[in-house]
Write an enzyme that holds these catalytic residues in place. Structure first.
Site, PDB file in Angstrom:
ATOM      1  N   ASP A  14       4.136   8.310  -9.289  1.00 50.82           N
ATOM      2  CA  ASP A  14       2.367   7.230  -8.649  1.00 50.82           C
ATOM      3  C   ASP A  14       1.170   8.026  -9.382  1.00 50.82           C
ATOM      4  OD1 ASP A  14       4.141   4.810  -8.313  1.00 50.82           O
ATOM      5  OD2 ASP A  14       4.255   5.694  -5.862  1.00 50.82           O
ATOM      6  N   LYS A  17      -0.070   7.395 -13.908  1.00 54.09           N
ATOM      7  CA  LYS A  17       0.667   7.623 -15.435  1.00 54.09           C
ATOM      8  C   LYS A  17       0.527   6.548 -16.520  1.00 54.09           C
ATOM      9  CE  LYS A  17       4.499   8.399 -13.738  1.00 54.09           C
ATOM     10  NZ  LYS A  17       4.336   8.285 -12.785  1.00 54.09           N
ATOM     11  N   ASN A  39      12.886   1.599 -11.078  1.00 54.69           N
ATOM     12  CA  ASN A  39      11.921   2.575  -9.961  1.00 54.69           C
ATOM     13  C   ASN A  39      10.489   2.465 -10.166  1.00 54.69           C
ATOM     14  OD1 ASN A  39      13.029   4.071 -11.775  1.00 54.69           O
ATOM     15  ND2 ASN A  39      14.553   5.288 -10.379  1.00 54.69           N
ATOM     16  N   ALA A  40      10.097   2.478 -11.495  1.00 58.43           N
ATOM     17  CA  ALA A  40       9.184   3.288 -12.004  1.00 58.43           C
ATOM     18  C   ALA A  40       7.940   1.891 -11.434  1.00 58.43           C
ATOM     19  CB  ALA A  40       9.411   3.876 -13.180  1.00 58.43           C
ATOM     20  N   GLY A  41       7.126   1.933 -11.866  1.00 59.74           N
ATOM     21  CA  GLY A  41       6.082   1.043 -10.678  1.00 59.74           C
ATOM     22  C   GLY A  41       4.656   1.323 -11.770  1.00 59.74           C
ATOM     23  N   HIS A  42       4.192   1.370 -13.086  1.00 58.62           N
ATOM     24  CA  HIS A  42       3.313   1.450 -13.800  1.00 58.62           C
ATOM     25  C   HIS A  42       1.830   1.159 -13.469  1.00 58.62           C
ATOM     26  CE1 HIS A  42       5.641   4.930 -16.248  1.00 58.62           C
ATOM     27  NE2 HIS A  42       5.772   5.051 -14.693  1.00 58.62           N
ATOM     28  N   GLN A 225       8.351   8.178 -12.448  1.00 58.82           N
ATOM     29  CA  GLN A 225       8.633   9.670 -11.756  1.00 58.82           C
ATOM     30  C   GLN A 225       8.011  10.731 -12.277  1.00 58.82           C
ATOM     31  OE1 GLN A 225      11.743   7.899 -12.687  1.00 58.82           O
ATOM     32  NE2 GLN A 225      10.812   6.376 -12.076  1.00 58.82           N
ATOM     33  N   VAL A 301       6.140  -1.022  -6.607  1.00 61.06           N
ATOM     34  CA  VAL A 301       7.369  -1.831  -6.940  1.00 61.06           C
ATOM     35  C   VAL A 301       7.980  -2.481  -5.542  1.00 61.06           C
ATOM     36  CG1 VAL A 301      10.118  -1.470  -7.243  1.00 61.06           C
ATOM     37  CG2 VAL A 301       8.581  -0.047  -8.736  1.00 61.06           C
ATOM     38  N   GLY A 303       6.543  -1.643  -2.480  1.00 62.37           N
ATOM     39  CA  GLY A 303       4.770  -2.099  -1.887  1.00 62.37           C
ATOM     40  C   GLY A 303       5.355  -1.341   0.154  1.00 62.37           C
ATOM     41  N   ARG A 304       5.694  -0.178  -0.404  1.00 62.83           N
ATOM     42  CA  ARG A 304       6.369   0.511   1.089  1.00 62.83           C
ATOM     43  C   ARG A 304       5.065   1.823   0.805  1.00 62.83           C
ATOM     44  NH1 ARG A 304      11.592   4.019  -0.414  1.00 62.83           N
ATOM     45  NH2 ARG A 304      10.546   4.298  -2.121  1.00 62.83           N
ATOM     46  N   ASP A 334     -12.031   9.344  -7.582  1.00 58.67           N
ATOM     47  CA  ASP A 334     -12.820   9.035  -6.558  1.00 58.67           C
ATOM     48  C   ASP A 334     -12.294   8.213  -5.471  1.00 58.67           C
ATOM     49  OD1 ASP A 334     -11.251   7.496  -8.327  1.00 58.67           O
ATOM     50  OD2 ASP A 334     -11.460   5.764  -7.276  1.00 58.67           O
ATOM     51  N   GLY A 416     -11.384   5.499 -11.741  1.00 65.06           N
ATOM     52  CA  GLY A 416     -11.440   4.601 -11.332  1.00 65.06           C
ATOM     53  C   GLY A 416     -10.008   4.437 -12.250  1.00 65.06           C
TER      54      GLY A 416
END
Ligand code: GDP
Ligand code: IMO
Ligand code: MG
Length: 425
Positions: A14, A17, A39-42, A225, A301, A303-304, A334, A416
């Site tokens: 996170d 990337k 498992n990734a969330g970009h 990751q 992914v 929301g944790r 920022d 940003g």
């Protein structure tokens, strides 16, 4: 010859990337993922657009970029089809620009069920996985009873493999974890149908990418990751199940090292981590809450809420060493705008010894006594700044210190979430 560049995470994922891959995409012809799964969330944002990518390389948002899911990945076909539909609904073209390696491994519902059951059973010792079945799918692969994407196209092979593996997984799910089991016939029908839906995209990814390289096209390798989540080099066992380091490109795509010309490490200006495991600079206080709020540190992914802490140079030095990082992209500068002081961890005492890199053997949080150097905050907005000269002097000091300590140049500084909010040097 094309210039091939790896963009990978230097911390625990996170780092931003997705934003950096998207930003650099214009100069590349091919964007390939080499490990991991959904498992990734970009996240990619530009103008008023907002995309969250999980399996599909961020290059898909650009016209005429060939996007490849490499064979080092584990692919849940249901998640992939859902992602394709979601992106299409947002106006993204997904035709022959998306290809899937035939030898990538497939995640089945029993992998996911096992992932969740184990985490439940582990109680406080749980890893904090994304619950997507990533670990169990890689286990099947290394255990040599995995099902590969190509198997989806051969009904008889698929039936036999599902019957064999499902029986065994069912036994574990049912007897060890007292969970519901799966009907192999149903799974077979589901996965044959997935094969039919994906058939046109399935190809020899290794040949494809090497042909592209030989033809002089430029490839971007999109890491998922981060280095500290690498199965071998990360904070084991609180890691993911793939090689997130640069070597994962060679094994996960079949690309020789000489074709990786540059490595860009994405560095968040502070540190976050989702899930359990050592995090020496973690802030479990009001300041940690401030970083979480200002940085919007909640998983793309799951929301944790992400754990937050100061920047850790021991982590970055380890990452620079393992990956041969040439340049860094510092993101989320920022987020630090309002702080009076910004401590940076320069190393730690671990069981009495001084460490400037991350010791792989130490797992527990209490093993670490971080040593900090404190920077003066700039107390002014850097949000959206696009020129290095416009950064306040204290922010430049902060950037320069990171460069010195990692022996790399910060060629990109992100101010940003949106593509436009970036300093390119
Ligand atoms: P990835 O998994 O490495 O691609 O990172 P994620 O997308 O999961 O998390 C990064 C988050 O930070 C996303 O919500 C991005 O939109 C956001 N982001 C990226 N760069 C910046 C930045 O420079 N400043 C701010 N405020 N947010 C950023
Ligand atoms: P991106 O690509 C942050 C973490 C999980 C957990 C550990 C193992 O968006 O940076 P897994 O489901 O992989 O078996 O979980 O790894 N994790 C991530 N953390 N970003 C990610 O991906 C992650 N992918 C997995 O939280 O601690
Ligand atoms: Mg992410």
């Amino acid at each position: 010859m094309g210039q091939n560049v790896a963009v990978l995470g230097t911390q625990w994922g996170d780092e931003g990337k997705g934003k950096i891959v998207d930003l650099l995409c214009e100069s590349f012809d091919v964007v390939a993922r080499y490990q991991g799964g959904h498992n990734a969330g970009h996240t990619v944002k530009f103008g008023d657009k907002h995309f969250a990518l999980r399996l599909i390389p961020s290059g898909i948002l650009h016209a005429n970029k060939l996007c490849l899911l490499g064979y080092g990945m584990v692919i849940d076909p249901a998640a992939l089809l859902e992602e394709i539909e979601k992106l299409r609904a947002l106006g993204v073209t997904i035709e022959s620009n998306l290809k899937i390696s035939d030898s990538a491994h497939v995640i089945l519902p029993y992998h996911k069920a096992l992932d969740i059951a184990r985490e439940e059973a582990a109680g406080t010792a749980k890893i904090g996985t994304t619950g997507r079945g990533i670990g169990p799918a890689y286990e099947s692969k290394v255990g040599r009873y995995g099902i590969r994407v190509a198997d989806l196209l051969d009904a008889e092979v698929l039936r036999a493999k599902i019957e064999f593996t499902c029986a065994e997984r069912n036994a574990v799910l049912g007897s060890v974890y007292k969970k519901e089991t799966f009907d192999p016939k149903q799974l077979f029908e589901m996965y044959v149908a997935f094969g039919q839906q994906l058939a046109d995209r399935i190809t020899s990814g290794t040949l494809l990418i090497n042909e592209q390289i030989r033809a002089g096209r430029s490839v971007m390798f999109e890491g998922a990751q981060g280095t500290m989540l690498d199965i071998d080099h990360g904070t084991y066992p609180f890691v993911t199940s793939s090689n997130t380091v640069v070597g994962g490109i060679c094994t996960g795509l079949g690309v020789a090292p000489k074709h990786i010309h540059k490595v860009i490490g994405v560095v968040k200006a502070y540190t976050t981590r989702v899930g359990a495991g050592a995090f020496p600079t973690e802030l479990e206080n009001e300041m940690g809450e401030h970083l979480r709020r200002r940085g919007n540190e909640f998983g793309t992914v799951t929301g944790r809420p992400r754990r937050t802490g100061w920047l850790d140079l021991a982590v970055l030095r380890t990452c620079a060493m393992l990956n041969g990082v040439d340049e860094i992209a510092i993101t989320k500068l920022d987020v630090l705008d309002e702080l009076d002081e910004i401590p940076v961890c320069v190393g730690y005492k671990v069981r009495g010894a001084t460490w400037n890199t991350f010791p792989a053997f130490a797992v527990a949080h209490h093993d670490y006594e971080p040593e900090y150097r404190t920077f003066k905050g700039w107390k002014t907005s850097t949000a959206g700044i696009t020129s290095y000269d416009d950064l306040p002097p204290q922010a430049k000091d902060y950037v320069q210190f990171i460069e010195e300590q990692t022996e790399t140049k910060a060629s990109i500084i992100s101010t940003g979430p949106r593509r436009e909010e970036t300093i390119l040097r």
